[in-house]
Design an enzyme around this catalytic site. Structure first.
Site, PDB file in Angstrom:
ATOM      1  N   ILE A  64       0.882  -1.159   0.000  1.00  9.45           N
ATOM      2  CA  ILE A  64       0.000   0.000   0.000  1.00  9.45           C
ATOM      3  C   ILE A  64       0.921   1.210   0.000  1.00  9.45           C
ATOM      4  CG2 ILE A  64      -0.220  -0.238   2.512  1.00  9.45           C
ATOM      5  CD1 ILE A  64      -2.828   1.253   2.393  1.00  9.45           C
ATOM      6  N   SER A  65       0.713   2.138  -0.931  1.00 13.68           N
ATOM      7  CA  SER A  65       1.618   3.279  -1.089  1.00 13.68           C
ATOM      8  C   SER A  65       1.638   4.156   0.149  1.00 13.68           C
ATOM      9  CB  SER A  65       1.198   4.129  -2.293  1.00 13.68           C
ATOM     10  OG  SER A  65       1.282   3.396  -3.489  1.00 13.68           O
TER      11      SER A  65
END
Length: 217
Positions: A64-65
């Site tokens: 997840i960025s």
């Protein structure tokens, strides 16, 4: 859903220090990032890391960025609430939830079936599924059934802009995508207007590789 007070405080701090102070200005983006519980989109044993300024592993060699990158990608699309958006690389569903808060409809494509299932659960549990459709498939080829898309967000690094995505981008429309090699990329903002394509670099970045027919093989 009742949230732990410490996580609420961490989310507010994230918005102020990681987003606003770094130049994220769109009030709708800041509001969405301040409302959506990022901790609900990471594995339970990593929830204590949810608001750190870094990406988080979600399994299957995917991440997840970091919050700033999620906010920046949403901001450069300049969404106003009426758009249909295509997202490539659903992951845990967090960025799809943010885009869903900013647009009319989001179609999010995930290559890995287990992650598509994970994202659907997360979106449903947080009440963010009503405007987000998660599809399992090759995101590098887009999804022509609901095309054209007013905006396209690609959350994986590609060697070039997939032709299929440019074909499915509305005119006018915007596409954001990391371009470069497998390790380092530039976050490019691609605009289509009057049949012409213009590109600018938003920042340097590092994403997992885009896999599929028009990605890395």
């Amino acid at each position: 859903m009742k949230l732990a007070p410490d996580l609420i405080a961490e989310r507010r701090e994230m918005v102020e220090t990681q987003l606003r102070r770094r130049g994220i200005q769109d009030p709708r983006v800041l509001r969405a990032m301040g409302e959506i519980p990022r901790e609900e989109f990471v594995p339970p044993d990593l929830q204590h890391l949810a608001y750190r300024d870094e990406p988080i592993q979600i399994g299957h060699r995917q991440t997840i960025s970091q919050p700033y990158m999620t906010a920046l990608m949403a901001e450069v699309l300049e969404l106003r609430g009426t758009e249909t958006v295509l997202e490539v690389g659903t992951g845990s569903g967090y960025a799809a939830a943010v885009l869903g808060a900013l647009a009319a409809q989001v179609v999010s494509i995930e290559l890995i079936p287990a992650l598509a299932k994970f994202a659907r659960r997360n979106l449903t549990r947080t009440g963010r599924d009503h405007k987000v459709l998660v599809v399992c498939g090759d995101g590098s080829l887009g999804d022509p059934q609901l095309a054209p898309y007013d905006a396209i967000s690609v959350a994986a690094g590609a060697p070039d802009v997939p032709h299929a995505l440019l074909e499915q981008l509305n005119d006018p429309g915007r596409l954001v995508i990391p371009l470069g090699d497998r390790l380092d990329q530039e976050l490019r903002v691609v605009s289509k207007k009057g049949g012409r394509i213009a590109t600018r670099v938003a920042t340097l970045c590092r994403f997992v590789p885009l896999r599929g027919g028009e990605g890395w093989r």
